[in-house]
Design an enzyme around this catalytic site. Structure first.
Site, PDB file in Angstrom:
ATOM      1  CE  LYS A  47      66.040  44.481  10.502  1.00 43.51           C
ATOM      2  NZ  LYS A  47      64.762  44.633  11.207  1.00 43.51           N
ATOM      3  NE  ARG A 142      61.169  41.339  16.721  1.00 43.96           N
ATOM      4  CZ  ARG A 142      61.549  41.635  15.489  1.00 43.96           C
ATOM      5  NH1 ARG A 142      62.045  40.692  14.711  1.00 43.96           N
ATOM      6  NH2 ARG A 142      61.420  42.855  15.006  1.00 43.96           N
ATOM      7  CE1 TYR A 258      84.287  17.570  -1.937  1.00 41.37           C
ATOM      8  CE2 TYR A 258      83.207  19.705  -2.182  1.00 41.37           C
ATOM      9  CZ  TYR A 258      84.326  18.946  -1.855  1.00 41.37           C
ATOM     10  OH  TYR A 258      85.465  19.580  -1.460  1.00 41.37           O
ATOM     11  CG  MET A 306      83.777  27.143   1.023  1.00 39.64           C
ATOM     12  SD  MET A 306      85.227  26.946   2.068  1.00 39.64           S
ATOM     13  CE  MET A 306      84.722  25.621   3.147  1.00 39.64           C
TER      14      MET A 306
END
Ligand SMILES: *Cc1c(COP(=O)(O)O)cnc(C)c1O
Length: 358
Positions: A47, A142, A258, A306
């Site tokens: 998955k 669940r 940064y 990023m």
């Protein structure tokens, strides 16, 4: 051995950030888990695009290794995998909701829904009750039928291949594991099915009692170590490979990145590399990130951007623009350093990486 080409993302212009994926390690992990699973068959949870590493490639590789039971969460994840299944089966863990009943793949012979509630069992029985899997909740609260449902006569009408449950705390030594095991034994007595399955990766290490007919590892296939005793059996599968975009020389007092999270206390050489939080190399790695070049360790400095990071290359001062540097993506190390789970560390790895199986 003849191999199909499995490098669909490779094109003429290689990506600056790659995920190097080790086929032998993946197979070795599956084989180790199969060995520990003893007489039980061993499936594979693929998955979330194979926990971020590429479900289609993983399916092909593990099929060749002998795996025949695969798991995804959504019907949307199943569709592109269907042509690859041959005689393997693919179970859709999140079940059949009303809107799924129109899914064109619902009755594909290799696909099984995992029914998670009596409402889903009724829905599936009304649609013909073909071969399916059934999830019973033995204490996680669940997905799954509740223990109170297991004697329901409707369940006799279904053609259940695998009756399963899922362990909540198999990565810990807690009484909940045995409670779930006892409940699952009661499930097995009440519900007729072809096979029974309880253990995920960590559950495999809990011992024979937990193995039943089929185990369903995910995390450990991909290098995750949910229990310390599994460490010796599991190999890392994913390594990040990135490119030096620029080299800079700093003097004492120069600040990096940064918010100037790093200030040089001496003359030093740094590299700026093509890797950042948009690749899944998260800001949480600030302070714990480490790159490797040959045998040198290159600490990541300052804030992760990023698309960029900075690293101290004092130990590899000859690095140049265009050189490639590795990041050993040690899941246990980063989980301990960041508080993220090994699962998140894998599924965060972005599609932007070029995935290269070696
Ligand atoms: C994800 C999942 C697995 C695999 O679990 P791991 O902890 O990754 O080994 C097995 N069974 C079910 C039902 C799952 O949702």
């Amino acid at each position: 051995m003849a191999r199909r080409a499995i490098f669909p993302m490779q094109d003429s212009c290689p990506s600056p950030a790659r995920l190097i994926l080790d086929r032998n390690a993946l197979v070795s992990n599956w084989e180790a888990l199969a060995r520990i699973s003893g007489g039980a068959a061993t499936g594979a949870a693929i998955k979330a695009d194979g926990y971020g590493l590429g479900a289609a490639d993983i399916l092909r590789i593990l099929y060749d290794a002998g795996c025949r039971d695969f798991y995804v969460a959504h019907w949307q994840e199943a569709a592109p995998l269907l042509p690859l299944l041959q005689d393997a089966s693919l179970s859709v863990l999140n079940g059949v909701m009303p809107q799924d009943m129109a899914n064109p793949h619902l009755h594909h012979p290799a696909v099984k829904p995992v029914l998670n509630s009596m409402a889903q069992a009724e829905r599936w029985a009304r649609a013909g009750g073909e071969r399916c899997d059934l999830m019973v909740d033995t204490g996680m609260n669940r997905l799954g039928l509740s223990m109170a449902d297991i004697a329901d006569p409707l369940l006799q009408k279904l053609d259940i291949d695998v009756c399963m449950s899922h362990l909540a705390s198999a990565d810990e030594d807690v009484p909940q594991n045995e409670v779930q095991l006892d409940n699952f034994r009661a499930v097995r007595s009440a519900i007729k099915a072809g096979r029974y399955s309880l253990a995920n990766s960590a559950g495999i290490a809990l011992g024979r009692d937990y193995h039943f007919d089929l185990t369903r590892p995910g995390l450990s296939l991909y290098g995750g170590v949910p229990r310390a005793e599994m460490r010796e059996h599991i190999k890392a599968v994913a390594t990040i490979d990135t490119m030096v975009l620029q080299v800079r020389d700093l003097k004492a007092g120069d600040m990096v990145g940064y918010n100037a999270m790093f200030t040089a206390d001496r003359v030093m050489r740094i590299a700026i590399l093509s890797l950042g939080y948009a690749d899944g190399y998260l800001r949480n790695f600030t302070g714990s990130g480490m790159l490797l070049h040959k045998n040198s360790e290159l600490p990541v400095l300052g804030r992760i951007s990023m698309d960029l990071i900075a690293a101290d290359i004092s130990a590899s001062p000859d690095l140049q623009e265009g050189d490639r540097v590795l990041c050993a993506y040690d899941l246990m190390h980063y989980a301990a350093a960041t508080g993220l789970s090994q699962y998140e560390l894998l599924t965060n790895l972005a599609e932007r990486f070029e995935r290269v199986w070696v």
